[in-house]
Design a protein around this motif. Structure first.
Motif, PDB file in Angstrom:
ATOM      1  N   LYS A   1       7.770  11.271   2.017  1.00  8.74           N
ATOM      2  CA  LYS A   1       7.732  12.677   1.610  1.00  8.74           C
ATOM      3  C   LYS A   1       7.198  12.811   0.188  1.00  8.74           C
ATOM      4  O   LYS A   1       6.327  13.662  -0.093  1.00  8.74           O
ATOM      5  CB  LYS A   1       9.133  13.273   1.713  1.00  8.74           C
ATOM      6  N   GLU A   2       7.693  11.969  -0.724  1.00  2.49           N
ATOM      7  CA  GLU A   2       7.289  12.072  -2.124  1.00  2.49           C
ATOM      8  C   GLU A   2       5.828  11.650  -2.319  1.00  2.49           C
ATOM      9  O   GLU A   2       5.135  12.193  -3.193  1.00  2.49           O
ATOM     10  CB  GLU A   2       8.221  11.252  -2.997  1.00  2.49           C
ATOM     11  N   ASN A   3       5.361  10.687  -1.523  1.00  2.19           N
ATOM     12  CA  ASN A   3       3.948  10.308  -1.597  1.00  2.19           C
ATOM     13  C   ASN A   3       3.041  11.473  -1.200  1.00  2.19           C
ATOM     14  O   ASN A   3       2.012  11.731  -1.832  1.00  2.19           O
ATOM     15  CB  ASN A   3       3.668   9.110  -0.683  1.00  2.19           C
ATOM     16  N   LYS A   4       3.417  12.183  -0.136  1.00  2.00           N
ATOM     17  CA  LYS A   4       2.623  13.336   0.310  1.00  2.00           C
ATOM     18  C   LYS A   4       2.606  14.430  -0.745  1.00  2.00           C
ATOM     19  O   LYS A   4       1.557  15.041  -1.023  1.00  2.00           O
ATOM     20  CB  LYS A   4       3.189  13.872   1.624  1.00  2.00           C
ATOM     21  N   GLN A   5       3.765  14.673  -1.351  1.00  2.29           N
ATOM     22  CA  GLN A   5       3.832  15.697  -2.392  1.00  2.29           C
ATOM     23  C   GLN A   5       2.969  15.318  -3.596  1.00  2.29           C
ATOM     24  O   GLN A   5       2.283  16.174  -4.179  1.00  2.29           O
ATOM     25  CB  GLN A   5       5.292  15.891  -2.828  1.00  2.29           C
ATOM     26  N   TYR A   6       2.993  14.041  -3.955  1.00  4.66           N
ATOM     27  CA  TYR A   6       2.205  13.561  -5.100  1.00  4.66           C
ATOM     28  C   TYR A   6       0.708  13.698  -4.809  1.00  4.66           C
ATOM     29  O   TYR A   6      -0.078  14.144  -5.662  1.00  4.66           O
ATOM     30  CB  TYR A   6       2.559  12.109  -5.403  1.00  4.66           C
ATOM     31  N   LEU A   7       0.296  13.316  -3.587  1.00  7.23           N
ATOM     32  CA  LEU A   7      -1.118  13.394  -3.229  1.00  7.23           C
ATOM     33  C   LEU A   7      -1.637  14.826  -3.299  1.00  7.23           C
ATOM     34  O   LEU A   7      -2.783  15.076  -3.699  1.00  7.23           O
ATOM     35  CB  LEU A   7      -1.341  12.831  -1.824  1.00  7.23           C
ATOM     36  N   ARG A   8      -0.795  15.783  -2.910  1.00  6.79           N
ATOM     37  CA  ARG A   8      -1.210  17.184  -2.999  1.00  6.79           C
ATOM     38  C   ARG A   8      -1.482  17.579  -4.442  1.00  6.79           C
ATOM     39  O   ARG A   8      -2.399  18.360  -4.730  1.00  6.79           O
ATOM     40  CB  ARG A   8      -0.146  18.095  -2.373  1.00  6.79           C
ATOM     41  N   LYS A   9      -0.695  17.038  -5.372  1.00  3.79           N
ATOM     42  CA  LYS A   9      -0.906  17.346  -6.789  1.00  3.79           C
ATOM     43  C   LYS A   9      -2.196  16.711  -7.314  1.00  3.79           C
ATOM     44  O   LYS A   9      -2.837  17.252  -8.223  1.00  3.79           O
ATOM     45  CB  LYS A   9       0.280  16.871  -7.615  1.00  3.79           C
ATOM     46  N   LEU A  10      -2.568  15.576  -6.745  1.00  8.27           N
ATOM     47  CA  LEU A  10      -3.805  14.924  -7.183  1.00  8.27           C
ATOM     48  C   LEU A  10      -5.036  15.609  -6.615  1.00  8.27           C
ATOM     49  O   LEU A  10      -6.131  15.515  -7.190  1.00  8.27           O
ATOM     50  CB  LEU A  10      -3.795  13.445  -6.757  1.00  8.27           C
ATOM     51  N   ASN A  11      -4.867  16.250  -5.476  1.00  5.03           N
ATOM     52  CA  ASN A  11      -6.015  16.892  -4.834  1.00  5.03           C
ATOM     53  C   ASN A  11      -6.115  18.367  -5.207  1.00  5.03           C
ATOM     54  O   ASN A  11      -7.058  19.040  -4.903  1.00  5.03           O
ATOM     55  CB  ASN A  11      -5.912  16.753  -3.303  1.00  5.03           C
TER      56      ASN A  11
ATOM     57  N   GLY B   1       0.776  -1.221   0.000  1.00  4.49           N
ATOM     58  CA  GLY B   1       0.000   0.000   0.000  1.00  4.49           C
ATOM     59  C   GLY B   1       0.810   1.275   0.000  1.00  4.49           C
ATOM     60  O   GLY B   1       0.362   2.299   0.518  1.00  4.49           O
ATOM     61  N   GLY B   2       2.009   1.243  -0.573  1.00  5.60           N
ATOM     62  CA  GLY B   2       2.829   2.437  -0.656  1.00  5.60           C
ATOM     63  C   GLY B   2       3.783   2.614   0.507  1.00  5.60           C
ATOM     64  O   GLY B   2       4.584   3.557   0.525  1.00  5.60           O
ATOM     65  N   LEU B   3       3.735   1.701   1.485  1.00 10.93           N
ATOM     66  CA  LEU B   3       4.629   1.811   2.641  1.00 10.93           C
ATOM     67  C   LEU B   3       6.082   1.560   2.252  1.00 10.93           C
ATOM     68  O   LEU B   3       6.999   2.171   2.792  1.00 10.93           O
ATOM     69  CB  LEU B   3       4.198   0.816   3.725  1.00 10.93           C
ATOM     70  N   VAL B   4       6.294   0.648   1.293  1.00 11.13           N
ATOM     71  CA  VAL B   4       7.640   0.283   0.858  1.00 11.13           C
ATOM     72  C   VAL B   4       7.793   0.647  -0.616  1.00 11.13           C
ATOM     73  O   VAL B   4       6.932   0.320  -1.440  1.00 11.13           O
ATOM     74  CB  VAL B   4       7.896  -1.227   1.060  1.00 11.13           C
ATOM     75  N   SER B   5       8.880   1.323  -0.945  1.00 11.21           N
ATOM     76  CA  SER B   5       9.166   1.685  -2.334  1.00 11.21           C
ATOM     77  C   SER B   5      10.126   0.672  -2.943  1.00 11.21           C
ATOM     78  O   SER B   5      10.753  -0.129  -2.239  1.00 11.21           O
ATOM     79  CB  SER B   5       9.786   3.079  -2.395  1.00 11.21           C
ATOM     80  N   MET B   6      10.271   0.742  -4.260  1.00 14.41           N
ATOM     81  CA  MET B   6      11.207  -0.153  -4.924  1.00 14.41           C
ATOM     82  C   MET B   6      12.640   0.169  -4.515  1.00 14.41           C
ATOM     83  O   MET B   6      13.480  -0.731  -4.438  1.00 14.41           O
ATOM     84  CB  MET B   6      11.037  -0.055  -6.444  1.00 14.41           C
TER      85      MET B   6
ATOM     86  N   PHE C   1      12.726   5.065   3.177  1.00 15.96           N
ATOM     87  CA  PHE C   1      11.427   5.187   3.843  1.00 15.96           C
ATOM     88  C   PHE C   1      10.997   6.649   3.941  1.00 15.96           C
ATOM     89  O   PHE C   1       9.856   7.005   3.610  1.00 15.96           O
ATOM     90  CB  PHE C   1      11.500   4.570   5.244  1.00 15.96           C
ATOM     91  N   PHE C   2      11.906   7.500   4.408  1.00 13.43           N
ATOM     92  CA  PHE C   2      11.555   8.911   4.586  1.00 13.43           C
ATOM     93  C   PHE C   2      11.369   9.617   3.236  1.00 13.43           C
ATOM     94  O   PHE C   2      10.492  10.460   3.075  1.00 13.43           O
ATOM     95  CB  PHE C   2      12.609   9.621   5.432  1.00 13.43           C
ATOM     96  N   ARG C   3      12.188   9.249   2.226  1.00 15.43           N
ATOM     97  CA  ARG C   3      12.009   9.839   0.898  1.00 15.43           C
ATOM     98  C   ARG C   3      10.665   9.415   0.308  1.00 15.43           C
ATOM     99  O   ARG C   3       9.941  10.225  -0.294  1.00 15.43           O
ATOM    100  CB  ARG C   3      13.157   9.417  -0.027  1.00 15.43           C
ATOM    101  N   ASN C   4      10.340   8.142   0.455  1.00 14.94           N
ATOM    102  CA  ASN C   4       9.078   7.629  -0.089  1.00 14.94           C
ATOM    103  C   ASN C   4       7.883   8.314   0.559  1.00 14.94           C
ATOM    104  O   ASN C   4       6.930   8.726  -0.131  1.00 14.94           O
ATOM    105  CB  ASN C   4       9.008   6.113   0.144  1.00 14.94           C
TER     106      ASN C   4
END
Length: 823
Positions: free
Chosen positions: A813-823, A778-783, A808-811
């Motif tokens: 942070k980047e997930n939060k930034q991406y979600l802001r762009k979707l919203n 569910g997005g907790l772990v990145s490649m 972990f911390f980069r993933n």
């Protein structure tokens, strides 16, 4: 593009996110664009919509739903009309539950009887599989729900299914493993296709352009969307580029970022991304519009007949009766000595077997249904014209011996005119994620049946099992009824057949062999390390047994009836065959008529006969009918890898018609003009195939039909990669990784030893590759984190741990930034 107006208004971030799942079962929705989400659910045998938090393997409970007979069971009906009705029943429940895409039917070919998921698949024959799958798809989609055919393609084993490579020649791929999908796509137009976990000739199925673009879309005209199996995505960029539309379940936004980076680097073009978005969008809009229309009709006609389309209780009641009829028409009568069946009125019967108390009616894994109502023999038998002298369990379900239970059963058997013994495979024996290790039933059941036969020779066995079992004990029974996995209404269906309320008409969709060692793929199954080599080529199931003249216990297409049928007056015409069928017995009944085609003096190696047509014909006593079975584009064709075309070899073809592949009643021949000019094989190099001597195929012979050297499938034991499975950690350099392997291995073996429902979570973890950790969390772990985990496994603990923590911390942070762009 069909929806260029919407696609052109989407941001790059929205497009990338749209091609991966939003949750375990849902796609992304974008309200500003009017794009709703669609909901997907497992469901080859019933709707498995989880009521709470979703998970792939059905660990959390699901809403009540009708459990229909498994696909392996339903296949034995050989009845496309009945299968379409079952599809309609599934579609009705899906619509009522708000499910847009039903993940079924499963239609992989039964290459080997040990495959743990064979109960979910129809047959060892592609023609029979394709025709029944097409019927089920038509039924599902008639209710405004999309069917999703799976698993595309060559998914023949559960062991390390996410980390193995199917090595297969093009002719075998096309003739055996793709033909069923081709029939379904062309005849029923499914709106979705699920790609399989495995590689096909070194390329993951979900990234395989040959499969997804060249064949599926361009050649067959598929116009739906391709979804990954859950966690099956390897390289998301390559998947999208080569024809995959939706990555499931919910990989978070790491995959979306990967896709954006792929466009920026030139690995994939924006046009390719847009095309996948448009294909998926087309189905999303169609399905949601249909669901909205159904619900609007329900609101407008509340209280009328129209309301029943969403009345779950009414649907469940109707589907239960449909499940009963489907089960009864799919059961196969294997033996009936001295006409012990049907049971005569007032027969004193002893009901013995744990399955008579708690039925084995469905398989385990992602297809497990929370049945609305489960029948059992003990409770229902009193409602039939029988005298039940008693019931006894007779054996323990976990396989352990119990002399007391046997003694009770034997004592009861002595009091009866006829013993009805209910037995078969337990839940632990067949499951998604686990292949069987043998074809035997538990020994304690065999011990019981021997004791009972000594006490009462009038014994009828009723088998519950999802696929083939060895039956060296069959002589202990006068009657044998194979119920397969009959679904929630299986008990009443069994009693209907046993008492003659229903005349059995099921015929086997697979061969029941004498012993596992006779299996054509015996020497090549399962995969040796990474490669699964399909050296048996086209000689799968009855195609091998008939050509090599191998004795079997019950042949493909076999099934007895309480009446008899006479075949006569075969005529062969340009468009097909005609003959007369007559019911010459004393009961009304249905016969499954089968047309086989072969070519004796072929310049190619071929099976001696192949199923090319069938029909199920009901006749009253003394009634006769003219039966027609047409030829089609698949009747005489062969795939030529040299020309990459379907061609017809000119010459004389033998047409045979009968009740099974070995019970042939009518014969004729037909001359066909051909266009096969370039022979694909050097006969000297692959002579074993011309003799059907395929149990020990040499590298030279195999390479001749492959057209290239046999690839190495050896594991790299110096280091592990992201595509290696967790079960390979036994040779990891990290002692912690080896410890984790031992824990998983002990847990899995303990679960198998205890019996009962398999530990699916442990099995999934044991066999999954490292990359799936990034796809299933569910997005907790990145490649990026997965690659660092693999570094730790390979002995670089501190470097790897640093990468995991930083990742972990980069993933996050980047997930939060991406979600802001979707919203």
């Amino acid at each position: 593009m069909k929806h260029a107006d919407i696609v052109n208004r989407m941001t790059a971030e929205e497009k990338a996110a749209f091609l991966s799942g939003k949750s375990e079962w849902e796609s992304w929705n974008f309200e500003r664009l009017g794009i709703p989400s669609i909901f997907m659910s497992d469901g080859p045998s019933g709707i498995r919509k989880q009521a709470g938090e979703g998970d792939h393997l059905g660990l959390n409970p699901s809403v009540p739903a009708t459990c229909f007979p498994s696909s392996a069971t339903l296949c034995n009906s050989w009845d496309a009309a009945l299968t379409e009705e079952v599809g309609e029943g599934l579609g009705r429940e899906a619509m009522a539950e708000g499910v847009n895409v039903l993940l079924g039917p499963g239609m992989n070919i039964k290459r080997n009887p040990l495959c743990g998921r064979n109960f979910e698949y129809f047959s060892e024959d592609p023609y029979l599989t394709g025709k029944l799958a097409a019927a089920e798809v038509r039924g599902i989609q008639s209710r405004g729900v999309a069917a999703c055919c799976k698993h595309f393609a060559v998914n023949s084993q559960e062991t390390r299914r996410m980390a193995m490579n199917a090595v297969i020649d093009e002719r075998t791929l096309r003739e055996i493993y793709l033909t069923a999908f081709e029939i379904a796509v062309k005849e029923s137009h499914p709106r979705a296709m699920m790609s399989s976990y495995n590689e096909v000739n070194g390329v993951y199925a979900n990234e395989n352009r040959h499969l997804l673009t060249d064949i599926l879309r361009k050649e067959w005209g598929f116009d739906g969307f391709v979804v990954t199996d859950w966690g099956a995505s390897n390289d998301h960029v390559l998947g999208v580029k080569n024809g995959s539309n939706l990555e499931m379940p919910n990989p978070g936004l790491d995959s979306a970022r990967e896709l954006l980076a792929g466009v920026k680097s030139g690995r994939i073009s924006q046009d390719e991304v847009d095309q996948r978005v448009d294909e998926l969008l087309d189905v999303v809009l169609e399905l949601t519009a249909e669901a909205k229309k159904v619900r609007q009709n329900h609101d407008d006609h509340d209280g009328s007949v129209q309301a029943s389309c969403l009345d779950k209780d009414a649907i469940h009641r109707e589907n239960h009766q449909l499940a009963r009829r489907a089960a009864a028409e799919s059961m196969v009568l294997l033996k009936n000595e001295d006409r012990i069946l049907p049971l005569k009125s007032g027969t004193r019967v002893a009901i013995i077997g744990d399955f008579a108390f708690e039925p084995r009616y469905q398989g385990a894994g992602s297809s497990m249904v929370n049945a609305t109502k489960v029948e059992n023999i003990r409770d229902l038998a009193g409602g039939y014209d029988l005298q039940v002298v008693g019931t006894a369990r007779g054996y323990r379900r976990d396989g352990s011996e119990d002399a007391t239970l046997i003694g009770e059963a034997v004592s009861l058997a002595k009091q009866a005119d006829v013993v009805l013994l209910f037995f078969g495979l337990n839940e632990q024996s067949e499951s998604e994620g686990l292949d069987r290790t043998h074809l035997r039933i538990p020994q304690n059941q065999i011990t019981l049946m021997r004791e009972i036969q000594e006490a009462n020779r009038n014994t009828v066995g009723i088998i519950s099992a999802g696929s083939v079992i060895e039956m060296p004990w069959h002589s202990l029974f006068k009657g044998l009824l194979h119920a397969y996995l009959p679904g929630q209404a299986g008990a009443s269906a069994m009693l209907d057949v046993l008492t003659g309320a229903v005349n059995p008409s099921g015929h086997l969709g697979e061969t029941i062999l004498n012993k596992y060692e006779d299996t054509p793929s015996y020497s090549y199954y399962p995969a040796l390390e990474r490669n699964s080599e399909y050296r048996e080529s086209v000689f799968v199931g009855y195609r091998y047994f008939e050509t090599a003249d191998v004795p079997v216990l019950f042949p493909f297409g076999y099934g007895l009836s309480y009446t008899t049928f006479e075949y006569s007056a075969l005529q062969v015409e340009e468009s097909g065959i005609r003959f007369t069928l007559k019911n010459t017995g004393t009961r009304d009944g249905a016969e499954v008529v089968q047309m086989y085609v072969g070519m004796k003096d072929s310049a190619l190696f071929r099976p001696v006969r192949e199923l090319k047509g069938f029909a199920k014909i009901f006749l009253k006593v003394g009634e006769e009918k003219k039966v027609s079975i047409p030829f089609d584009d698949k009747t005489f064709r062969v795939r030529n890898r040299m020309t990459d075309r379907w061609e017809i070899e000119g010459g004389t073809y033998q047409i045979s018609v009968g009740s099974s592949c070995r019970d042939l009643r009518l014969f004729a021949s037909v001359e066909k003009q051909g266009d096969l000019e370039q022979l694909p094989y050097d006969r000297e190099k692959c002579g074993c195939y011309y003799k059907a001597d395929i149990r020990r195929v040499s590298d030279e012979a195999y390479e001749e039909i492959l057209g290239y050297p046999v690839p190495s499938g050896s594991w790299n034991q110096k280091s592990l990669g992201i595509n290696d499975a967790l079960c390979q950690m036994y040779y990891a350099k990290s002692p912690i990784a080896r410890k984790i392997y031992r824990v998983l291995d002990r847990k899995l073996k303990k679960s198998q030893a205890e019996g009962g429902v398999p530990d699916l979570n442990t099995m999934f973890q044991y066999n999954m590759p490292f990359r799936a950790i990034a796809k299933m969390t569910g997005g907790l772990v990145s490649m990026e984190m997965v690659k660092s985990i693999v570094e730790m496994v390979n002995g670089h603990f501190f470097r790897g741990m640093g990468g995991v923590i930083g990742g972990f911390f980069r993933n996050r942070k980047e997930n939060k930034q991406y979600l802001r762009k979707l919203n």
